[in-house]
Design a protein around this motif. Structure first.
Motif, PDB file in Angstrom:
ATOM      1  N   ARG A 269      96.528   9.932  30.788  1.00 37.39           N
ATOM      2  CA  ARG A 269      97.533  10.769  31.436  1.00 37.39           C
ATOM      3  C   ARG A 269      98.611   9.895  32.086  1.00 37.39           C
ATOM      4  N   PRO A 270      99.780  10.494  32.371  1.00 34.35           N
ATOM      5  CA  PRO A 270     100.798   9.729  33.090  1.00 34.35           C
ATOM      6  C   PRO A 270     100.263   9.277  34.454  1.00 34.35           C
ATOM      7  N   ALA A 271     100.771   8.160  34.935  1.00 33.56           N
ATOM      8  CA  ALA A 271     100.351   7.656  36.245  1.00 33.56           C
ATOM      9  C   ALA A 271     100.722   8.655  37.332  1.00 33.56           C
ATOM     10  N   PRO A 272      99.866   8.848  38.334  1.00 36.86           N
ATOM     11  CA  PRO A 272     100.184   9.792  39.412  1.00 36.86           C
ATOM     12  C   PRO A 272     101.313   9.275  40.285  1.00 36.86           C
ATOM     13  N   LEU A 273     102.155  10.177  40.746  1.00 43.33           N
ATOM     14  CA  LEU A 273     103.260   9.814  41.631  1.00 43.33           C
ATOM     15  C   LEU A 273     102.718   9.656  43.048  1.00 43.33           C
ATOM     16  N   LEU A 274     102.802   8.457  43.585  1.00 38.64           N
ATOM     17  CA  LEU A 274     102.290   8.167  44.920  1.00 38.64           C
ATOM     18  C   LEU A 274     103.399   7.914  45.934  1.00 38.64           C
ATOM     19  N   ILE A 275     104.516   7.358  45.461  1.00 38.40           N
ATOM     20  CA  ILE A 275     105.621   7.029  46.367  1.00 38.40           C
ATOM     21  C   ILE A 275     106.872   7.767  45.893  1.00 38.40           C
ATOM     22  N   THR A 276     107.297   8.758  46.677  1.00 42.04           N
ATOM     23  CA  THR A 276     108.472   9.546  46.326  1.00 42.04           C
ATOM     24  C   THR A 276     109.747   8.838  46.775  1.00 42.04           C
ATOM     25  N   GLU A 277     110.865   9.356  46.331  1.00 39.52           N
ATOM     26  CA  GLU A 277     112.154   8.800  46.738  1.00 39.52           C
ATOM     27  C   GLU A 277     112.315   8.875  48.251  1.00 39.52           C
ATOM     28  N   GLU A 278     111.843   9.970  48.853  1.00 33.93           N
ATOM     29  CA  GLU A 278     111.942  10.133  50.296  1.00 33.93           C
ATOM     30  C   GLU A 278     111.090   9.093  51.031  1.00 33.93           C
ATOM     31  N   MET A 279     109.943   8.778  50.468  1.00 33.51           N
ATOM     32  CA  MET A 279     109.071   7.766  51.094  1.00 33.51           C
ATOM     33  C   MET A 279     109.707   6.391  51.019  1.00 33.51           C
ATOM     34  N   VAL A 280     110.354   6.088  49.900  1.00 34.27           N
ATOM     35  CA  VAL A 280     111.045   4.799  49.763  1.00 34.27           C
ATOM     36  C   VAL A 280     112.141   4.681  50.817  1.00 34.27           C
ATOM     37  N   ALA A 281     112.874   5.778  51.021  1.00 29.65           N
ATOM     38  CA  ALA A 281     113.994   5.767  51.965  1.00 29.65           C
ATOM     39  C   ALA A 281     113.543   5.475  53.394  1.00 29.65           C
ATOM     40  N   GLN A 282     112.281   5.763  53.715  1.00 22.41           N
ATOM     41  CA  GLN A 282     111.771   5.541  55.066  1.00 22.41           C
ATOM     42  C   GLN A 282     111.162   4.151  55.252  1.00 22.41           C
ATOM     43  N   MET A 283     111.046   3.374  54.160  1.00 20.94           N
ATOM     44  CA  MET A 283     110.503   2.026  54.273  1.00 20.94           C
ATOM     45  C   MET A 283     111.539   1.082  54.889  1.00 20.94           C
ATOM     46  N   PRO A 284     111.101   0.018  55.556  1.00 22.25           N
ATOM     47  CA  PRO A 284     112.046  -0.914  56.188  1.00 22.25           C
ATOM     48  C   PRO A 284     112.968  -1.577  55.161  1.00 22.25           C
ATOM     49  N   ALA A 285     114.180  -1.818  55.550  1.00 22.24           N
ATOM     50  CA  ALA A 285     115.105  -2.551  54.680  1.00 22.24           C
ATOM     51  C   ALA A 285     114.532  -3.930  54.396  1.00 22.24           C
TER      52      ALA A 285
END
Length: 383
Positions: A269-285
């Motif tokens: 099956r396709p890999a499960p989505l664990l990190i959404t675009e919104e989650m990336v946006a909240q990670m430190p620069a």
């Protein structure tokens, strides 16, 4: 006496080979004749002379080598050969055997050709997870190397130290690393990041791995989930509600992480989505994500296969073939897995295809014109 042939891998950035001089000697001792395509070992720093000294025949007439081979052994699934303008599966002699790490859902064209040519194709990826098969487990041997290398890729991109550093100019706090998925790759990533001095947290939907995670020096992120492990020991796909609970908790952890490494895969099956675009946006620069599942669709919504990109201030690494970045040891381990596979299926110096035998039954993808793998059969019907 069966003729084994090891061709040069033609996939971009593939530097491994399925045989080493060590395994060639042992295969010859087991009763096989061995041929190797000229230059096949160059990516792993193995010369043609190394193979000839081990007893193999080295040649450069690829079509003739394929035609003479009873069994072809490689790493990647057959694909179109640009130099010959023909599909590698069409080079296989009708009724011959192929042994390779085939991901069937990504190689349906090759599967169809092999069915037409009545090729008996074994996928090393489909070898069952049973005790006797552990020494043939290419998924584990290559995943361990990938987990190690993924941490080094992240450390190379991160603009910080991994370990705690106390200097006259002040104290540098350790980097925070979050590992998503604690299978073989994830556990090796945990061990490597911990050895480099990072503060490590890890999550897996299989709570049974908590003890292993903690034994390697990491903190286990405990999120209640559904029954998460199938009979083969792999993670099962979760309901949308369960995935939402996971995303909510992981968002908090990733918001403070310097590095995230994702390793989650579900067979077939396709890999499960664990990190959404919104989650990336909240990670430190300046933080880094290594998406080890990018070839199966990716665990991160913003990863791009084969590319390293910067999005929302986060560097996202989508390296497609991480084991190939460690080609010497990756080839050695894969070749030993292959040798053990042949040793198991060789009786009285003959390679035997016994469809009632567990390892044969589990790994035999096509045989006598039919596809034996249920999921692949359904995909062939749909496509």
């Amino acid at each position: 006496m069966a003729q084994l042939f090891f061709p040069k891998e033609i996939r971009d950035l593939e530097h491994r080979i399925a045989a080493t001089p060590e395994t060639v000697k042992k295969l010859i001792a087991a009763g096989y004749q061995v041929s190797v395509e000229a230059g096949a070992g160059e990516g792993a720093f193995i010369s043609d002379d190394n193979y000839t000294q081990a007893g193999a025949t080295v040649g450069d007439d690829l079509k003739s080598l394929y035609e003479a081979a009873d069994i072809v052994v490689k790493i990647q699934a057959p694909q179109h050969h640009p130099g010959l303008d023909v599909h590698e599966a069409e080079l296989l002699r009708e009724g011959s055997t192929l042994v390779a790490s085939i991901v069937p859902q990504n190689a349906l064209d090759a599967v169809r050709i092999m069915m037409d040519r009545k090729v008996s194709a074994f996928s090393m990826n489909l070898i069952p997870r049973i005790t006797i098969a552990q020494k043939m487990d290419t998924l584990s041997s290559q995943a361990s190397l990938a987990g190690y290398k993924a941490v080094l890729l992240a450390a190379n991109q991160l603009g910080k130290y991994f370990p705690l550093l106390m200097t006259a100019a002040g104290t540098i706090t350790p980097s925070k690393v979050v590992i998503l998925g604690a299978g073989v790759a994830g556990l090796q990533a945990i061990a490597t990041a911990h050895r480099l001095g990072a503060k490590v947290e890890a999550f897996d939907i299989r709570a049974v791995v908590k003890e292993q995670v903690e034994s390697l020096g990491a903190k286990f992120i405990d999120i209640p989930v559904e029954d998460a492990e199938d009979a083969g020991g792999y993670a099962k796909e979760q309901s949308e509600a369960a995935q939402e609970r996971q995303r909510k908790e992981l968002t908090k952890r990733l918001a403070n992480a310097d590095v995230a490494i994702t390793t989650a895969l579900i067979p077939g099956r396709p890999a499960p989505l664990l990190i959404t675009e919104e989650m990336v946006a909240q990670m430190p620069a300046g933080s880094v994500i290594v998406d080890m599942a990018v070839e199966q669709g990716g665990n991160c919504a913003l990863s791009e296969p084969g590319k390293t990109v910067v999005k929302e201030g986060v560097t996202i690494i989508g390296e497609l073939n991480i084991p190939s970045l460690v080609p010497i040891h990756a080839s050695q381990l894969y070749a030993r897995n292959v040798l053990n596979f042949f040793t198991h299926l060789t009786h009285e110096k003959e390679f035997q295809i016994d469809t009632e035998e567990a390892i044969t039954d589990g790994s035999l993808l096509t045989h006598e014109g039919e596809c034996r793998h249920e999921l692949t059969r359904s995909l062939l019907e749909e496509n």
